[in-house]
Design a protein around this motif. Sequence first.
Motif, mmCIF file in Angstrom:
data_model
loop_
_atom_site.group_PDB
_atom_site.id
_atom_site.type_symbol
_atom_site.label_atom_id
_atom_site.label_comp_id
_atom_site.label_asym_id
_atom_site.label_seq_id
_atom_site.Cartn_x
_atom_site.Cartn_y
_atom_site.Cartn_z
ATOM 1 N N VAL A 1 0.818 -1.212 0.000
ATOM 2 C CA VAL A 1 0.000 0.000 0.000
ATOM 3 C C VAL A 1 0.851 1.261 0.000
ATOM 4 O O VAL A 1 0.580 2.203 -0.741
ATOM 5 N N HIS A 2 1.892 1.277 0.817
ATOM 6 C CA HIS A 2 2.666 2.499 1.009
ATOM 7 C C HIS A 2 3.840 2.588 0.045
ATOM 8 O O HIS A 2 4.286 1.584 -0.523
ATOM 9 N N GLY A 3 4.351 3.810 -0.081
ATOM 10 C CA GLY A 3 5.493 4.066 -0.947
ATOM 11 C C GLY A 3 6.820 3.910 -0.233
ATOM 12 O O GLY A 3 6.886 3.568 0.950
ATOM 13 N N ALA A 4 7.892 4.217 -0.968
ATOM 14 C CA ALA A 4 9.238 4.015 -0.450
ATOM 15 C C ALA A 4 9.539 4.863 0.780
ATOM 16 O O ALA A 4 10.213 4.412 1.709
ATOM 17 N N SER A 5 9.049 6.101 0.797
ATOM 18 C CA SER A 5 9.341 6.982 1.930
ATOM 19 C C SER A 5 8.750 6.427 3.226
ATOM 20 O O SER A 5 9.401 6.438 4.282
ATOM 21 N N TRP A 6 7.517 5.938 3.160
ATOM 22 C CA TRP A 6 6.875 5.379 4.347
ATOM 23 C C TRP A 6 7.617 4.131 4.817
ATOM 24 O O TRP A 6 7.852 3.952 6.025
ATOM 25 N N LEU A 7 8.011 3.277 3.878
ATOM 26 C CA LEU A 7 8.714 2.051 4.245
ATOM 27 C C LEU A 7 10.099 2.358 4.815
ATOM 28 O O LEU A 7 10.573 1.673 5.725
ATOM 29 N N ALA A 8 10.747 3.394 4.282
ATOM 30 C CA ALA A 8 12.044 3.791 4.837
ATOM 31 C C ALA A 8 11.882 4.244 6.288
ATOM 32 O O ALA A 8 12.708 3.926 7.153
ATOM 33 N N LYS A 9 10.815 4.974 6.561
ATOM 34 C CA LYS A 9 10.542 5.416 7.934
ATOM 35 C C LYS A 9 10.311 4.208 8.845
ATOM 36 O O LYS A 9 10.811 4.149 9.967
ATOM 37 N N GLU A 10 9.545 3.224 8.365
ATOM 38 C CA GLU A 10 9.316 2.009 9.144
ATOM 39 C C GLU A 10 10.634 1.296 9.441
ATOM 40 O O GLU A 10 10.857 0.802 10.551
ATOM 41 N N ALA A 11 11.502 1.226 8.438
ATOM 42 C CA ALA A 11 12.790 0.543 8.608
ATOM 43 C C ALA A 11 13.661 1.251 9.640
ATOM 44 O O ALA A 11 14.315 0.611 10.475
ATOM 45 N N VAL A 12 13.652 2.582 9.594
ATOM 46 C CA VAL A 12 14.439 3.358 10.566
ATOM 47 C C VAL A 12 13.904 3.137 11.981
ATOM 48 O O VAL A 12 14.681 2.968 12.934
ATOM 49 N N GLU A 13 12.594 3.129 12.134
ATOM 50 C CA GLU A 13 12.014 2.883 13.453
ATOM 51 C C GLU A 13 12.340 1.467 13.940
ATOM 52 O O GLU A 13 12.521 1.233 15.138
ATOM 53 N N ALA A 14 12.445 0.531 12.997
ATOM 54 C CA ALA A 14 12.765 -0.850 13.369
ATOM 55 C C ALA A 14 14.180 -0.961 13.938
ATOM 56 O O ALA A 14 14.395 -1.624 14.963
ATOM 57 N N ILE A 15 15.150 -0.328 13.299
ATOM 58 C CA ILE A 15 16.512 -0.454 13.830
ATOM 59 C C ILE A 15 16.671 0.333 15.127
ATOM 60 O O ILE A 15 17.472 -0.033 15.996
ATOM 61 N N SER A 16 15.900 1.404 15.288
ATOM 62 C CA SER A 16 15.917 2.126 16.555
ATOM 63 C C SER A 16 15.428 1.215 17.675
ATOM 64 O O SER A 16 16.018 1.166 18.765
ATOM 65 N N GLU A 17 14.370 0.460 17.387
ATOM 66 C CA GLU A 17 13.848 -0.468 18.391
ATOM 67 C C GLU A 17 14.832 -1.606 18.646
ATOM 68 O O GLU A 17 14.988 -2.073 19.780
ATOM 69 N N ALA A 18 15.536 -2.051 17.598
ATOM 70 C CA ALA A 18 16.524 -3.111 17.760
ATOM 71 C C ALA A 18 17.610 -2.682 18.738
ATOM 72 O O ALA A 18 18.040 -3.465 19.602
ATOM 73 N N VAL A 19 18.056 -1.433 18.615
ATOM 74 C CA VAL A 19 19.079 -0.912 19.530
ATOM 75 C C VAL A 19 18.552 -0.894 20.955
ATOM 76 O O VAL A 19 19.248 -1.292 21.901
ATOM 77 N N GLU A 20 17.327 -0.446 21.122
ATOM 78 C CA GLU A 20 16.735 -0.390 22.459
ATOM 79 C C GLU A 20 16.594 -1.785 23.076
ATOM 80 O O GLU A 20 16.644 -1.936 24.298
ATOM 81 N N LEU A 21 16.453 -2.800 22.210
ATOM 82 C CA LEU A 21 16.337 -4.180 22.693
ATOM 83 C C LEU A 21 17.696 -4.865 22.827
ATOM 84 O O LEU A 21 17.772 -6.047 23.185
#
Length: 254
Positions: A17-37
């Motif tokens: 559904v979403h474009g590249a910009s939205w998916l890039a934002k999701e990916a960035v939030e994912a690695i931020s959470e990985a660091v926190e974990l």
Amino acid sequence: METKLAEWVDRVANDEVHGASWLAKEAVEAISEAVELGKDPVELGRQLVQARPAMGAIAGALGRVLVSGRTPEQVIEEAHALVEARERASKAIAVLLVPYLKGVVLTHSASSTVREALEHTPPDRVVCTTSEPVGEGRGLADDLRSAGLTVELVDDSDAEHAVGTVNLVLVGASGIAKAAKKAGVPVVVACEVIKLAPEDPREPDEDRFDLTPAEHIEMFVTEEGAYPPSEIATLIDRTPFLREGYALLKPSTG
């Protein structure tokens, strides 16, 4: 924890559904959470890039965060900074596009950067392709109409004919540039710097995307300014995190 991070990868891999910009934002939030974990953000970053290799924005965004962040705390700070910078980038691109948005403008797919620019400077009319197989162009047309713009929705099969009736083709790093060039209609790509690939892009394995040859494009408008295709390599060279990030996120061979 592993399950939670795997869900991030699945979300990015399976989103239609979403474009590249939205998916890039999701990916960035994912690695931020990985660091926190307490997990390795680089390994997760590689998985996210491999999940959608056709979307250079994911590698560009993750590369910037991981190259700039030398410590876990810096990675999280860079992730938050990138999300905020993306919002500013879209606004800057919208302003830079003002001189181009006249008459009738055709767009393909559903770039959020393109949508913001069209809403900022409404042309006389916007032509949206349906953008199958997902049909995201229908949603863009609805959004633009809700914002008060005059919009025509055309089937993809009619896009080549429609191109000959417009003044500009505006896309977000993908599009129907070949038909526009044949019709003598200028093609402008509106994209953030993170979408620029520092190496030859791989052929997409998704029906939603194709490669657009540089010779079909008149101008790239980024948050750093407007550049003809001949000057994009210079912009990439001035943006070290692009090359360094791509190198870092290549699949490990060890």
